[in-house]
Structures are given as C-alpha cells and as structure tokens.
Motif scaffolding. Sequence first.
Motif, short mmCIF file in Angstrom:
data_model
loop_
_atom_site.label_atom_id
_atom_site.label_comp_id
_atom_site.label_asym_id
_atom_site.label_seq_id
_atom_site.Cartn_x
_atom_site.Cartn_y
_atom_site.Cartn_z
N SER A 1 -0.58 9.26 -13.32
CA SER A 1 -0.92 7.78 -13.52
C SER A 1 -0.50 7.02 -14.86
CB SER A 1 -1.91 7.63 -12.46
OG SER A 1 -2.23 8.26 -11.97
N ILE B 1 1.66 7.29 -5.88
CA ILE B 1 1.81 6.01 -6.71
C ILE B 1 2.38 5.95 -8.08
CG2 ILE B 1 0.85 3.96 -7.73
CD1 ILE B 1 -1.56 3.93 -5.44
N GLY C 1 -3.04 9.85 -3.24
CA GLY C 1 -2.18 8.29 -2.97
C GLY C 1 -2.11 8.08 -4.25
N ILE C 2 -3.27 8.46 -5.14
CA ILE C 2 -2.94 8.84 -6.54
C ILE C 2 -1.91 9.21 -7.24
CG2 ILE C 2 -3.54 9.02 -8.96
CD1 ILE C 2 -6.62 8.85 -8.08
N SER D 1 0.84 -0.34 -0.10
CA SER D 1 0.41 -0.10 0.24
C SER D 1 0.52 1.37 0.06
CB SER D 1 -0.64 -0.37 0.82
OG SER D 1 -1.33 0.99 1.64
N ILE D 2 -0.19 2.03 -0.57
CA ILE D 2 1.16 3.08 -0.74
C ILE D 2 1.18 4.16 0.72
CG2 ILE D 2 -1.12 5.46 -1.68
CD1 ILE D 2 2.82 4.99 -2.65
N LEU D 3 0.03 4.14 1.69
CA LEU D 3 -0.05 4.84 3.03
C LEU D 3 0.55 5.21 3.66
CD1 LEU D 3 -2.75 5.51 4.80
CD2 LEU D 3 -2.46 3.48 5.55
N TYR E 1 -6.13 12.11 1.17
CA TYR E 1 -5.80 10.42 1.06
C TYR E 1 -5.97 9.54 -0.19
CZ TYR E 1 -5.73 6.24 1.91
OH TYR E 1 -5.72 4.41 1.56
N ILE E 2 -7.27 10.40 -0.87
CA ILE E 2 -7.21 10.43 -2.54
C ILE E 2 -6.66 10.20 -3.32
CG2 ILE E 2 -9.23 9.99 -3.68
CD1 ILE E 2 -11.34 9.91 -1.66
N LYS F 1 4.34 5.82 2.89
CA LYS F 1 4.52 7.38 2.53
C LYS F 1 4.06 8.69 2.81
CE LYS F 1 7.93 5.41 -0.48
NZ LYS F 1 8.11 3.78 -0.31
N MET F 2 2.65 7.95 3.10
CA MET F 2 1.76 9.71 3.48
C MET F 2 1.23 9.64 4.62
SD MET F 2 -0.99 8.38 0.21
CE MET F 2 -2.47 9.47 0.10
#
Length: 502
Positions: free
Chosen positions: A145, A383, A379-380, A94-96, A375-376, A98-99
Amino acid sequence: MGGEDGGSGAPGAPGAGSDAAAVHAQDNTNRPPDITVNGPQLTAVTSPMSPRGATTPNPFSRKNTTLDLDDYFTGPRDIQKHSKWPIFLQMHGSILPKMIIPLMVIAAWATMFTVLHHKVAQMGISNILLTVLGFVVGLGLSFRSSTAYERYAEGRRYWAQLILTTQNLGRVIWIHASERDGEQGQKDLLAKLTALNLLVAFAVALKHKLRFEPYTCYEDISSLVNHLDTFAQAATRDEPDKAQKALKKPGLFKSTGEYLGISFAASNPRKTIKKATRPLGNLPLEILSYLASFTDELVQNGQLSIPMHQTLAYNNIAALNDVLTGTDRVLNTPLPIAYAIAISQITWVYILLLPFQLLLPLGWITIPGTVAAAYIILGILFIGREIENPFGTDVNDLPLESYCAQIAADMDVIASRRKPKNRDWIETIDNRVLWPLSNSGWQVWMHRGEARIREAVSHKLETNFEMKMELDHELAHHHHHHHHQKGETEKHVHKRHEASEV
C-alpha cells in the motif's frame, strides 16, 4: 484563446489544419458549417465568441455523454461531485466490484471444507498459524500500500508542477514579451496566443502519452497540434485506420470483465503502440522544441529583452521537460514483479488456509467469517494494485482531464487582459492607498503632500494595533458579561429549585 476548444483565435483553431482535417472523420461532424474543411480560407466567421458549432462537445469534459451511469463505472472520479451517502456505503470508487469474483471463489472454498468437516471427517486445526502468518501478511500488505500510494502522490506532484510551470511560462509569454508596432504587433499577438495554446497542447499530449495513446486524432488534441510537424501527426495522417481503431471503446464483455477485475479480459495498454508501423515520436517532447524555438525568436527580435525573463522562460521549459521524464519514471517503474507476485501469493495462501483454522472455534460461522476476513485483506491488496499507475482510467486515478481543463482556463485568464499600465489602476479613486486607516482614494492623498503621506503611514501600524486592542478588550468584556449573566441565571434557577423542595 478559448479554453473550451483550446484556442479560438490561434492557428490551432478548428479548420486551420486543412490537410490533417480531412483525415479526422470524427472531427468533421464537429465543425461549424461555415468553415471550409478542405480550403485554406474561412468563408465566413460568425463571431469570435462562437468558434465551435452548437454540436461540438467540450473537448476537455470528462465524458461527452449525458449518461451518468457511464461515468459511474469508469474513472477518474469527478471530484466536483458531492455524494450524500455515508462514506462506508459509497460504491463509486470502491474496490468492491473487483472483489466480487474472488470473494465468491473464497465462499465456495470455505463452504466445501465446512461441509466436509461436519459430514465426512474432522478438518479443523489449531489457529496458531493465524497469528504467525498474520504478522507477515500485514507487513507485506503495508509495504504494497505504501509504495503504491507513494507513486500516486508523486504523480500528483508532477501535475501540480506542470500547472505551476505553465502559469509561469504563460505569464512570461503574455506579460513580459512585448508586441511590436503596426501589423507586426497583430502578428505578435497571434503568435503569443499560439504559444499559450502550445502549453495547453503539452499538457493534453502528456495525458495521452501516459495513457499509451500515441495518435493525434483525439478531439481534445487534434485542433491543438494540427499546425505542427510532428511524428504523431504524420503517423495519424498515414495510418488513419490504426488511429481510428485507437478511438474505439472496448465492447460490453471486455469492459465488464475489466470492471470486475478479470485479468484475462484486460487488454495490454501498450497494444496501440505495438501495432504501429510508423514512428510515433514523443509528442510532448516535440512540442517543447516548438516552445524553445519560439522563445529563441522572442529573444532575437528583442521582444524579451530583460535577461531575467529570458532565464525564467528557458528554466520553465526545462521544468516542463522534468515533468515529462518524471511522470514517465512513475509510469514505467512499477513495484518489482518479484515483490508483487510474492505479496499476492502470500496473501492468497493465508486466506485459503483460514477456513481450517476457524472450523473448530466457529463451526458453520466459518463461511461468513472467512469471507469477511478475505474482504478486509484482499481489499488492501487490490487498492495497491489499482493506484499503482495513477495516470490510468480507474475511478481512483488522478483526474488528468480536469488538470488539462484547468491549464486551458488558466491560459485564458492570463490572456484575457492586456498588460496593464500602472497608471490605469494606481491613479484611481477606488485605490484606497491607506485603508483601513483612511477611506480616501489616490487623488485625495495625492493633494495632501508627501509629509502627510509619510506621517499617515507611520501612524497606520499604531492605529491598527490600538483598534485590535480595543476589539480584544470588547470581546473579553462581552465574554465575561455573558458568563456573569449565565451564572446569575443558574443561581436563580438553583434558588427556585430549593424553594420548591422546601
């Protein structure tokens, strides 16, 4: 040709490169006690099946540790592992992580202005900007992306091409190149095994090149290229301290910083190459020169006599070169920096302006609302940044280790059998030539004469077709019968229901 150690029977086996072996201090612990490191000869060989000592880890495994936690925070992800968690709860990959820090900053930012809005002065503005800017941010993020994923997919295509090419070349070398008679034949056999090892060495060398690891002291490649005269080998021998430094893992602070995506903690991936004081060459390209000269000698010795096989060999060497330059192109052509910076800035401006537009309609809910939106959107953005270089060691990067292990295993599969003679596998009782029409083996049909064989072949299609028709008919009948029974049962139940009502 052992896939585990990259070649047990070939000159690339442990203990073969005596001069270079002394340099690799970390390799000496992995050597079986019965092999002399400094002397050219083997004092004792236990058995061909145990070329490595019991302590030697498999050089192609992702990690030579038993600690799974280690595995969890670094990549690439092991595709063989299966998680039972629902996908939206999975953290590995998950990318979480790094966020975490950016989201904390945004939460503090939103909290500050929400408190000021409620306690000091009204700060809310119309949310018209949300729709105007949202469209632009969406465009920027979709471009980010799609270009990042395109590079990821292209990287995978090149590695697939590499696997295909090594299989083709392995087959040309093992099956099509003949072995001469007597002792010369034994030399040819060992030479062919060495060439198959070179194909594995090419893949492993390419992996290290794409990760900016220019030396040959890594355990998955040192035994494969000890016997070659290359710039990387010479630099490893002449700069042992720099080569050993390249093996060191980053400290806890640095690795945690990288895991959380703190840019100040990330080190320059090209650091090792920049610090070199000797020419490092281009190891995969030098390996190709060895493969090309090996093919030349096969042709000159008359071992590869059919022109088509010669063409196949040279074309596939060129295809390996194509993979080398193609992966280099993917690695060294990131998204133009102006795009990357602009998209990042646009996204951050949008997120930092969010709280002001949410204050009037949402009040105190602005704080979680801003964090959720950030977050939304982030996140993109993140990634795209992570998969932009698909050859690194992020969790989402391509599992290059497993591709190298697959190539090593494929070479073993090709080399595990002699070139089969047609007579040995065709003229057997188990060869049911006309199955499913007939269950008889080769010998039975051999005694029935040519006319019977030809007649049976022409009947085979009709018989198969008739069998298929019968099967379809049976299935249809069974289906109809089942429905009919179901209908009868329903009628029966319906009648009973009516009777009970009356």
